[in-house]
Design a protein around this motif. Structure first.
Motif, PDB file in Angstrom:
ATOM      1  N   ALA A  98       1.825  -8.235  -4.790  1.00 14.73           N
ATOM      2  CA  ALA A  98       1.601  -6.817  -4.258  1.00 14.73           C
ATOM      3  C   ALA A  98       2.622  -7.023  -2.867  1.00 14.73           C
ATOM      4  CB  ALA A  98       0.205  -6.839  -3.358  1.00 14.73           C
ATOM      5  N   GLY A  99       3.367  -8.119  -2.998  1.00 12.12           N
ATOM      6  CA  GLY A  99       4.509  -7.903  -1.895  1.00 12.12           C
ATOM      7  C   GLY A  99       4.470  -9.038  -0.748  1.00 12.12           C
TER       8      GLY A  99
ATOM      9  N   GLU B 280      -0.559  -4.340   0.790  1.00  8.87           N
ATOM     10  CA  GLU B 280       0.382  -3.325   0.880  1.00  8.87           C
ATOM     11  C   GLU B 280       0.616  -2.897   2.457  1.00  8.87           C
ATOM     12  OE1 GLU B 280      -1.774  -3.469  -2.761  1.00  8.87           O
ATOM     13  OE2 GLU B 280      -2.381  -3.593  -0.685  1.00  8.87           O
ATOM     14  N   ASP B 281      -0.622  -2.531   3.005  1.00 10.38           N
ATOM     15  CA  ASP B 281      -0.475  -2.098   4.331  1.00 10.38           C
ATOM     16  C   ASP B 281      -0.104  -3.239   5.389  1.00 10.38           C
ATOM     17  OD1 ASP B 281      -1.316   0.643   4.180  1.00 10.38           O
ATOM     18  OD2 ASP B 281      -3.485   0.185   4.699  1.00 10.38           O
TER      19      ASP B 281
END
Length: 279
Positions: free
Chosen positions: A63-64, A231-232
């Protein structure tokens, strides 16, 4: 002990150089951006779910997130045996081959911290995060012993007094043989002073300061909330004000009845266990 040590890999992992001169570590940046302060998942009988925790880390990397902190305060390190902590580090290292893995290696005094540091790097930790003891005395001597055990891996000091060990005072930090610092206090003035008065790698541990840290040029953030909103967290680091505001509810909930508030958030999104050994 002297010389240059290099790590590098393709993908999100940052090429770094660490120069070790005696017991001094020069500033080093293992990654830039958001890392997750990983929760530890437990089965209903209270045993550590090593495979489930590693799988959770793997999906967060997808997810990063750019790095994974294992067995830190968010991971309920105080409720884990050294063997469990090392097993978690080993499993996450295998599950997340493309990113740095940082092992929580704090101890009540220099001896156990050094032993846990050595065991963690032996199973693949790229760095360790160590809070000083609550009654540390000579902080430089404490961190020198940890650095000696780290086999030339970076040592990050951890400042979250009252939650994880003792304090790392600003006036003492320049004398410590560490490559970087995680500060989880959420104190914006202290962050400004760290970035303007010290040349080590600074990582924030509060999701309330993600955008601020990114804008000011901090090395990165190591966040509990990245377990549920990776993500946020990444978007906020990159300057997305709306993402930073969206993190507020998760930030507040994660601090509520810790670690149960965070465990509930993660379970609601990913279907993981809410079991905990703490509280």
């Amino acid at each position: 002990m002297s010389g240059w040590v290099r790590w590098h890999a393709d993908g999100p992992r940052t090429r770094i150089q660490l120069r070790v001169l005696g017991m001094t570590q020069e500033p080093v940046v293992l990654w830039r951006g958001v890392a997750v302060a990983l929760v530890t998942l437990f089965a209903e009988d209270g045993s550590v779910d090593v495979a489930g925790t590693a799988a959770h880390a793997e999906r967060l990397v997808a997810a990063g997130v750019r790095a994974v902190l294992v067995a830190g305060s968010t991971g309920e390190a105080d409720a884990l045996s050294d063997g469990e902590r090392v097993a978690l580090v080993s499993a996450v290292r295998r599950a997340c081959p493309g990113v740095p893995v940082v092992a929580g290696a704090s101890g009540a005094w220099a001896g156990p911290a050094a032993e846990l540091t050595a065991a963690s790097v032996a199973v693949g930790a790229d760095a360790v995060l160590v809070a000083p003891p609550r009654r540390a005395g000579d902080l430089r001597a404490f961190f020198e012993r940890v650095v000696a055990a780290a086999d030339r891996r970076p040592v990050l000091a951890y400042h979250f007094p009252g939650v994880a060990g003792g304090a790392v005072p600003l006036e003492v930090l320049p004398s410590l043989p560490v490559a970087g610092l995680k500060d989880s206090t959420g104190d914006p003035e202290r962050l400004l002073r760290l970035l303007s008065e010290w040349d080590g790698a600074v990582y924030v541990g509060s999701s309330a300061l993600v955008s601020t840290a990114g804008m000011l040029g901090a090395a990165g953030a190591i966040l509990a909330v990245a377990n549920v909103a990776p993500e946020d967290c990444v978007a906020a680091w990159e300057g997305d004000a709306a993402a930073q505001l969206r993190l507020t509810a998760a930030h507040v909930a994660a601090k509520s009845e810790f670690p149960h508030g965070l465990k509930r958030l993660v379970a609601d999104r990913f279907g993981t266990s809410v079991a905990s050994r703490m509280g």
